[in-house]
Design an enzyme around this catalytic site. Structure first.
Site, short mmCIF file in Angstrom:
data_model
loop_
_atom_site.label_atom_id
_atom_site.label_comp_id
_atom_site.label_asym_id
_atom_site.label_seq_id
_atom_site.Cartn_x
_atom_site.Cartn_y
_atom_site.Cartn_z
N SER A 223 0.80 -1.23 0.00
CA SER A 223 0.00 0.00 0.00
C SER A 223 0.83 1.27 0.00
O SER A 223 0.44 2.26 -0.63
CB SER A 223 -0.96 0.01 1.18
OG SER A 223 -1.83 -1.10 1.11
N HIS B 186 0.29 4.64 4.21
CA HIS B 186 -0.39 5.21 3.06
C HIS B 186 0.04 6.66 2.83
O HIS B 186 0.40 7.04 1.72
CB HIS B 186 -1.90 5.14 3.24
CG HIS B 186 -2.45 3.76 3.16
ND1 HIS B 186 -3.80 3.50 3.19
CD2 HIS B 186 -1.85 2.55 3.05
CE1 HIS B 186 -4.00 2.19 3.09
NE2 HIS B 186 -2.83 1.60 3.02
#
Length: 179
Positions: A114, A160
């Site tokens: 991610s 993220h």
């Protein structure tokens, strides 16, 4: 070799590596993920995990979503930047996401691509802006994904955001420096 086969070779290789690691992890009853995972308390005594964690995934949905995103953004960015710059952007986005995760969750453990995927989203936004294209839809997609990261407690928000910032910064640099 056909034009389609040549396109996105690095992206396809990265997807293949992720899938192989996932299958090895599945066959080993999560032993592979345990070796590759980013464990915040030991991250700097085991610095390779800042990168290796980006190739391990928790479950089928996790790898499917990440590999789909890698395929979508990866091929486009790879064709724009070229293979070498693209690899650096992707790997450094994983590392940037991992470092941010360590500082935002000092006791946490993380796996997944991610950080790299968010790095690609940030890079895509910067690249389309540099090319003069409309970026509002990409900005909306990034916003939706950031909000989803905030509202789901099992998602590594720091990874993220760190990946997003790293990818955007590296892409900005690449758009300013001649090939």
């Amino acid at each position: 070799m056909s034009q389609w086969a040549k396109r996105g070779q690095v992206t396809k290789t990265l997807i293949g590596i992720n899938v192989l690691v996932f299958l090895a992890n599945f066959a080993s009853d999560n032993a592979v993920a345990a070796l590759l995972a980013l464990n915040s308390p030991t991250a700097f005594s085991q610095p390779w995990t800042l990168l290796t964690s980006g190739f391990a995934h928790a479950d089928w949905l996790h790898i499917l979503l990440n590999m789909y995103s890698l395929w979508i953004f990866g091929e486009a960015i790879e064709s724009y930047l070229g293979s070498k710059r693209y690899v650096w952007l992707y790997l450094l986005s994983i590392v940037g996401g991992s470092i941010a995760f360590v500082f935002t969750d000092p006791t946490g453990i993380a796996v997944g691509a991610s950080g790299g995927i968010f790095g690609l989203m940030g890079a895509y936004f910067v690249i389309i802006r540099a090319l003069g294209y409309r970026s509002s839809q990409m900005l909306g997609l990034i916003a939706i994904n950031v909000v989803l990261s905030f509202v789901n407690p099992g998602i590594a928000l720091g990874a993220h955001l760190g990946g997003l910032v790293a990818g955007a910064a590296i892409a900005w640099y690449f758009t300013k420096v001649k090939r």
